[in-house]
Motif scaffolding. Structure first.
Motif, PDB file in Angstrom:
ATOM      1  N   PRO A  81      12.233  13.534 -24.712  1.00  0.00           N
ATOM      2  CA  PRO A  81      12.967  14.554 -23.938  1.00  0.00           C
ATOM      3  C   PRO A  81      14.219  14.273 -23.709  1.00  0.00           C
ATOM      4  CG  PRO A  81      11.477  13.157 -22.470  1.00  0.00           C
ATOM      5  CD  PRO A  81      11.181  12.751 -23.778  1.00  0.00           C
ATOM      6  N   ALA A  82      15.241  15.463 -23.192  1.00  0.00           N
ATOM      7  CA  ALA A  82      16.653  15.126 -22.928  1.00  0.00           C
ATOM      8  C   ALA A  82      16.761  14.221 -21.512  1.00  0.00           C
ATOM      9  CB  ALA A  82      17.196  16.252 -22.970  1.00  0.00           C
ATOM     10  N   PHE A  83      16.060  14.283 -20.745  1.00  0.00           N
ATOM     11  CA  PHE A  83      15.993  13.603 -19.361  1.00  0.00           C
ATOM     12  C   PHE A  83      15.462  12.470 -19.523  1.00  0.00           C
ATOM     13  CE2 PHE A  83      12.181  16.301 -19.398  1.00  0.00           C
ATOM     14  CZ  PHE A  83      11.053  15.453 -19.072  1.00  0.00           C
ATOM     15  N   ASN A  84      15.997  11.471 -18.590  1.00  0.00           N
ATOM     16  CA  ASN A  84      15.583  10.041 -18.891  1.00  0.00           C
ATOM     17  C   ASN A  84      14.978   9.574 -17.470  1.00  0.00           C
ATOM     18  OD1 ASN A  84      15.114   7.483 -19.911  1.00  0.00           O
ATOM     19  ND2 ASN A  84      17.632   6.817 -19.354  1.00  0.00           N
ATOM     20  N   LEU A  85      13.865   9.200 -17.543  1.00  0.00           N
ATOM     21  CA  LEU A  85      13.123   8.682 -16.475  1.00  0.00           C
ATOM     22  C   LEU A  85      12.213   7.199 -16.658  1.00  0.00           C
ATOM     23  CD1 LEU A  85      10.887  11.882 -15.692  1.00  0.00           C
ATOM     24  CD2 LEU A  85      12.652  11.020 -14.159  1.00  0.00           C
ATOM     25  N   PRO A  86      11.986   6.606 -15.521  1.00  0.00           N
ATOM     26  CA  PRO A  86      11.194   5.369 -15.748  1.00  0.00           C
ATOM     27  C   PRO A  86       9.883   5.812 -16.280  1.00  0.00           C
ATOM     28  CG  PRO A  86      12.208   5.232 -13.626  1.00  0.00           C
ATOM     29  CD  PRO A  86      12.605   6.758 -14.334  1.00  0.00           C
ATOM     30  N   VAL A  87       9.145   5.032 -16.889  1.00  0.00           N
ATOM     31  CA  VAL A  87       7.676   5.424 -17.466  1.00  0.00           C
ATOM     32  C   VAL A  87       6.725   5.916 -16.482  1.00  0.00           C
ATOM     33  CG1 VAL A  87       5.761   4.590 -18.922  1.00  0.00           C
ATOM     34  CG2 VAL A  87       8.016   4.172 -19.878  1.00  0.00           C
ATOM     35  N   PHE A  88       6.720   5.284 -15.368  1.00  0.00           N
ATOM     36  CA  PHE A  88       5.781   5.532 -14.359  1.00  0.00           C
ATOM     37  C   PHE A  88       6.077   6.928 -13.887  1.00  0.00           C
ATOM     38  CE2 PHE A  88       8.896   3.901 -11.729  1.00  0.00           C
ATOM     39  CZ  PHE A  88       8.805   4.468 -10.535  1.00  0.00           C
ATOM     40  N   GLN A  89       7.376   7.363 -13.692  1.00  0.00           N
ATOM     41  CA  GLN A  89       7.400   8.641 -13.522  1.00  0.00           C
ATOM     42  C   GLN A  89       7.053   9.843 -14.222  1.00  0.00           C
ATOM     43  OE1 GLN A  89      11.538   9.280 -11.558  1.00  0.00           O
ATOM     44  NE2 GLN A  89      11.170   7.763 -10.066  1.00  0.00           N
ATOM     45  N   TYR A  90       7.525   9.541 -15.469  1.00  0.00           N
ATOM     46  CA  TYR A  90       7.156  10.306 -16.529  1.00  0.00           C
ATOM     47  C   TYR A  90       5.439  10.436 -16.599  1.00  0.00           C
ATOM     48  CZ  TYR A  90       6.075  12.133 -21.327  1.00  0.00           C
ATOM     49  OH  TYR A  90       5.343  12.677 -22.427  1.00  0.00           O
ATOM     50  N   ILE A 119       0.977  -1.000 -22.267  1.00  0.00           N
ATOM     51  CA  ILE A 119       2.237  -0.722 -21.872  1.00  0.00           C
ATOM     52  C   ILE A 119       2.448  -1.141 -20.586  1.00  0.00           C
ATOM     53  CG2 ILE A 119       2.852   1.334 -23.606  1.00  0.00           C
ATOM     54  CD1 ILE A 119       1.933   3.295 -21.207  1.00  0.00           C
ATOM     55  N   GLN A 120       1.779  -2.089 -19.961  1.00  0.00           N
ATOM     56  CA  GLN A 120       1.843  -2.390 -18.521  1.00  0.00           C
ATOM     57  C   GLN A 120       3.179  -2.956 -18.252  1.00  0.00           C
ATOM     58  OE1 GLN A 120      -0.207  -3.719 -20.893  1.00  0.00           O
ATOM     59  NE2 GLN A 120      -1.811  -4.579 -20.030  1.00  0.00           N
ATOM     60  N   ASP A 121       4.135  -3.505 -19.167  1.00  0.00           N
ATOM     61  CA  ASP A 121       5.312  -4.151 -19.001  1.00  0.00           C
ATOM     62  C   ASP A 121       6.383  -3.182 -19.114  1.00  0.00           C
ATOM     63  OD1 ASP A 121       4.890  -3.991 -21.533  1.00  0.00           O
ATOM     64  OD2 ASP A 121       5.969  -5.753 -22.227  1.00  0.00           O
ATOM     65  N   LYS A 122       6.025  -1.944 -19.300  1.00  0.00           N
ATOM     66  CA  LYS A 122       7.009  -0.873 -19.563  1.00  0.00           C
ATOM     67  C   LYS A 122       7.062  -0.041 -18.424  1.00  0.00           C
ATOM     68  CE  LYS A 122       6.947  -1.907 -24.394  1.00  0.00           C
ATOM     69  NZ  LYS A 122       6.059  -3.146 -24.117  1.00  0.00           N
ATOM     70  N   LEU A 123       6.337   0.126 -17.517  1.00  0.00           N
ATOM     71  CA  LEU A 123       6.175   1.333 -16.584  1.00  0.00           C
ATOM     72  C   LEU A 123       7.609   1.244 -15.861  1.00  0.00           C
ATOM     73  CD1 LEU A 123       2.729   0.238 -14.891  1.00  0.00           C
ATOM     74  CD2 LEU A 123       3.284   2.277 -16.615  1.00  0.00           C
ATOM     75  N   HIS A 124       8.230   0.364 -15.589  1.00  0.00           N
ATOM     76  CA  HIS A 124       9.746   0.779 -14.920  1.00  0.00           C
ATOM     77  C   HIS A 124      10.846   0.676 -15.951  1.00  0.00           C
ATOM     78  CE1 HIS A 124       7.710   0.063 -11.071  1.00  0.00           C
ATOM     79  NE2 HIS A 124       7.119  -1.102 -11.657  1.00  0.00           N
ATOM     80  N   ARG A 125      10.609   0.904 -17.368  1.00  0.00           N
ATOM     81  CA  ARG A 125      11.618   1.090 -18.297  1.00  0.00           C
ATOM     82  C   ARG A 125      11.923   2.354 -18.393  1.00  0.00           C
ATOM     83  NH1 ARG A 125      10.988  -1.879 -23.970  1.00  0.00           N
ATOM     84  NH2 ARG A 125      10.692  -3.515 -22.875  1.00  0.00           N
ATOM     85  N   PRO A 126      12.977   2.838 -18.467  1.00  0.00           N
ATOM     86  CA  PRO A 126      13.471   4.050 -18.747  1.00  0.00           C
ATOM     87  C   PRO A 126      12.913   4.605 -20.195  1.00  0.00           C
ATOM     88  CG  PRO A 126      15.588   2.986 -17.850  1.00  0.00           C
ATOM     89  CD  PRO A 126      14.379   1.781 -18.220  1.00  0.00           C
TER      90      PRO A 126
END
Length: 251
Positions: A81-90, A119-126
């Motif tokens: 998507p065009a918007f950028n969010l941390p994974v956990f918010q997505y 993907i446990q280590d990616k939850l806070h990654r944009p």
């Protein structure tokens, strides 16, 4: 039960009908342009179609889009998507709006699904910092979260359009394990798939499409045969038993 009754989309998909039982995994197979994605988008309600799609005993044309989100989830072929969010918010956006989910319920479901697709280590990654394979696994976790029984007990159907895209062979194994786990909880899985050997191993039933026409529907071993694959895909194949399982060998 999911019942497809005379569904068609203009000249791209001619009328077809079939039924899926609770917890069944059904693969849509056929050459490029055969109508797999069109059928999925019609069943999902994101494309105009003729005919009827019954989810349980209710015609889905009677559902609003909000109500549809409560009973089915749909993973299309899509870019980031065009918007950028941390994974956990997505992932949290996958929760149907009509459900009041507690923080503990959400955290537990996210933790379980994140572990399933690693993907446990990616939850806070944009999300814009993810590779193609990482992003696809995040999308898979999100779409499964929408139908996860502890989050949404009303869910009945999961639609997946080539979910193995961008995944390596190790990640594909995780995908098919997750799909079976979802199906074991009573959710019908309808997915487009190009890897016929994966279909032989992991599907319960299959729909064989050719140029918008349903050639055949039934048990996967009755659909993926040398005769059917040679004719529809115009290629020579042999079906051999290897380690107790049928495998297509392409010449």
């Amino acid at each position: 039960m999911i019942r497809i009754d005379g569904v068609s989309v203009g000249s791209r998909l001619l009328p077809l009908s079939f039924e899926c039982g609770r917890g069944e995994i059904v693969h849509l197979i056929g050459p490029n342009g055969s109508g797999k994605s069109t059928l999925l988008s019609a069943i999902a309600g994101t494309e105009d179609y003729s005919g009827h799609v019954f989810i349980g005993d209710v015609d889905s044309k009677g559902y609003s889009l909000e109500d549809l989100a409560m009973v089915r989830a749909y993973l299309s072929q899509s870019e980031k998507p065009a918007f950028n969010l941390p994974v956990f918010q997505y992932l949290s956006l996958s929760i149907p709006t009509k459900h009041n989910v507690s923080v503990d319920q959400l955290n537990n479901a996210v933790a379980e699904l994140s572990q399933e697709v690693q993907i446990q280590d990616k939850l806070h990654r944009p999300i814009h910092q993810l590779s193609g394979g990482e992003w696809q696994r995040v999308r898979l976790a999100g779409i499964c979260l929408q139908v996860w029984p502890t989050i949404n007990p009303m869910a009945k159907l999961l639609l997946l359009d080539e979910p193995a895209a961008s995944l390596d062979i190790g990640q594909e194994k995780l995908l098919y394990q997750l799909i079976r786990k979802v199906a074991d909880q009573g959710i019908v899985i309808l997915m487009a798939n190009h890897d016929l050997n994966r279909s032989l191993k992991h599907a319960d039933k299959a729909v064989l499409l050719e140029q918008g026409v349903m050639v055949k529907f039934g048990e996967v071993e009755d659909i993926i045969t040398e005769e059917h694959i040679r004719r529809v895909f115009c290629t020579d194949v042999k079906l051999e038993m290897i380690r107790g399982s049928n495998v297509l060998i392409f010449d």
